[in-house]
Design a protein around this motif. Sequence first.
Motif, mmCIF file in Angstrom:
data_model
loop_
_atom_site.group_PDB
_atom_site.id
_atom_site.type_symbol
_atom_site.label_atom_id
_atom_site.label_comp_id
_atom_site.label_asym_id
_atom_site.label_seq_id
_atom_site.Cartn_x
_atom_site.Cartn_y
_atom_site.Cartn_z
ATOM 1 N N ASP A 28 0.820 -1.213 0.000
ATOM 2 C CA ASP A 28 0.000 0.000 0.000
ATOM 3 C C ASP A 28 0.855 1.264 0.000
ATOM 4 O O ASP A 28 0.569 2.221 -0.737
ATOM 5 C CB ASP A 28 -0.908 0.040 1.235
ATOM 6 N N ALA A 29 1.877 1.289 0.843
ATOM 7 C CA ALA A 29 2.688 2.503 0.982
ATOM 8 C C ALA A 29 3.428 2.820 -0.311
ATOM 9 O O ALA A 29 3.488 3.986 -0.740
ATOM 10 C CB ALA A 29 3.681 2.338 2.133
ATOM 11 N N ALA A 30 3.979 1.804 -0.949
ATOM 12 C CA ALA A 30 4.698 2.028 -2.207
ATOM 13 C C ALA A 30 3.734 2.471 -3.302
ATOM 14 O O ALA A 30 4.070 3.341 -4.123
ATOM 15 C CB ALA A 30 5.430 0.757 -2.631
ATOM 16 N N LEU A 31 2.527 1.895 -3.317
ATOM 17 C CA LEU A 31 1.533 2.299 -4.310
ATOM 18 C C LEU A 31 1.140 3.757 -4.107
ATOM 19 O O LEU A 31 1.054 4.534 -5.067
ATOM 20 C CB LEU A 31 0.302 1.401 -4.215
ATOM 21 N N ALA A 32 0.906 4.156 -2.859
ATOM 22 C CA ALA A 32 0.530 5.541 -2.587
ATOM 23 C C ALA A 32 1.634 6.496 -3.032
ATOM 24 O O ALA A 32 1.358 7.535 -3.659
ATOM 25 C CB ALA A 32 0.245 5.717 -1.095
ATOM 26 N N GLU A 33 2.883 6.149 -2.745
ATOM 27 C CA GLU A 33 3.995 7.003 -3.166
ATOM 28 C C GLU A 33 4.074 7.086 -4.686
ATOM 29 O O GLU A 33 4.271 8.174 -5.259
ATOM 30 C CB GLU A 33 5.314 6.449 -2.608
ATOM 31 N N HIS A 34 3.906 5.966 -5.358
ATOM 32 C CA HIS A 34 3.955 5.907 -6.821
ATOM 33 C C HIS A 34 2.863 6.794 -7.433
ATOM 34 O O HIS A 34 3.124 7.594 -8.341
ATOM 35 C CB HIS A 34 3.781 4.451 -7.247
ATOM 36 N N VAL A 35 1.643 6.664 -6.930
ATOM 37 C CA VAL A 35 0.536 7.453 -7.470
ATOM 38 C C VAL A 35 0.722 8.938 -7.161
ATOM 39 O O VAL A 35 0.522 9.795 -8.031
ATOM 40 C CB VAL A 35 -0.813 6.940 -6.924
ATOM 41 N N GLN A 36 1.140 9.256 -5.937
ATOM 42 C CA GLN A 36 1.346 10.661 -5.571
ATOM 43 C C GLN A 36 2.411 11.315 -6.450
ATOM 44 O O GLN A 36 2.233 12.446 -6.913
ATOM 45 C CB GLN A 36 1.737 10.766 -4.099
ATOM 46 N N ARG A 37 3.501 10.613 -6.676
ATOM 47 C CA ARG A 37 4.554 11.146 -7.549
ATOM 48 C C ARG A 37 4.014 11.383 -8.956
ATOM 49 O O ARG A 37 4.298 12.408 -9.579
ATOM 50 C CB ARG A 37 5.728 10.166 -7.625
ATOM 51 N N GLY A 38 3.252 10.423 -9.458
ATOM 52 C CA GLY A 38 2.728 10.556 -10.812
ATOM 53 C C GLY A 38 1.735 11.692 -10.937
ATOM 54 O O GLY A 38 1.808 12.503 -11.872
ATOM 55 N N VAL A 39 0.803 11.786 -9.985
ATOM 56 C CA VAL A 39 -0.216 12.828 -10.052
ATOM 57 C C VAL A 39 0.422 14.213 -9.952
ATOM 58 O O VAL A 39 -0.048 15.171 -10.573
ATOM 59 C CB VAL A 39 -1.278 12.600 -8.958
ATOM 60 N N ALA A 40 1.497 14.324 -9.213
ATOM 61 C CA ALA A 40 2.186 15.610 -9.091
ATOM 62 C C ALA A 40 2.723 16.110 -10.427
ATOM 63 O O ALA A 40 2.973 17.313 -10.595
ATOM 64 C CB ALA A 40 3.326 15.494 -8.084
ATOM 65 N N GLN A 41 2.906 15.219 -11.384
ATOM 66 C CA GLN A 41 3.418 15.597 -12.700
ATOM 67 C C GLN A 41 2.323 16.051 -13.668
ATOM 68 O O GLN A 41 2.605 16.464 -14.781
ATOM 69 C CB GLN A 41 4.188 14.425 -13.314
#
Length: 313
Positions: A28-41
């Motif tokens: 879950d934590a890695a997925l949240a980080e992955h999505v947050q990084r992507g959405v920030a772009q």
Amino acid sequence: MKKNSPSNLSGVLFFPITPFAANGDVNDAALAEHVQRGVAQGPGAVFAACGTGEFNALEVGEFETVVRVAVEATAGRVPVFAGCGGSLPQAKQFAAAAKRAGAQGLLLLPPYLVSCPPEGVANYVEQLAASTSLPLIVYQRNNAVFTPPTATRVARLPNVIGFKDGLGNLDAMQRIVLAVRSGIGNKPFQFFNGMPTAEMVQPAYRAIGVPLYSSAVFCFAPEIALGFYGALERNDTARVEALLQNFYAPLVELRNEVPGYAVSLVKAAVRLNGIAAGPVRAPLVEPTPKHLEQLERIIAAGRALAGPKSAAA
């Protein structure tokens, strides 16, 4: 403020991978980080637990977790769509789980393994659409093949809002685009290029009226994906051709070395960016050390050519 609505998407569409922990569970934590990084772009939407997200390898409970984490990490900035498919009863279960998790739409993947005529595929879509209030994008690929009449038939359903093509037959797709546009009146409806490494053929899809596409590259190199999209929008032919020649074409050649690399290479590239993505699930296999070295060189070449993300952010 939300950039797009589910029925009016634009920009680069983000299809995150699904990270797995050492014990095999969804991370879950890695997925949240992955999505947050992507959405920030600045993508146009997030498509969770779809092909790049190993929908095929998830059971319903895991799927619901993935979609919920993606929705929470996106925090309303852009719409979140979830994968859906398999047998009709399973597809209905996934659709219900996606709604519980807060998804704003579904990408309907093909039924599993069976051969079926276009009328049967249309029946499948109709029955799934009747079971959910979520907007649906229908995905044509593998055994889910539509004709212009059956594509128009499902496009008329109230909650079917888009048609995504993963076959690559441009003649057939042009006829579907024309038939649907003439057969649904003023209903808002969008077409998508869903080919693996869609950027390779996106100039051709744009020419037949299909402006939207999936970008697996956005998962690991958003600057390249956005640079390519911006060059398309500016009609910067030289930048488009340079990226196709020196990044996308070599990536496709590497992808074609081993079945399933369309997902395995993307996940490996996400790991190279410091996300604990974990391995792919069987029956997919991990890239070899030699192929990982090639992947790193290809990404470096793409980043050198991408330039500013000016038109896409």
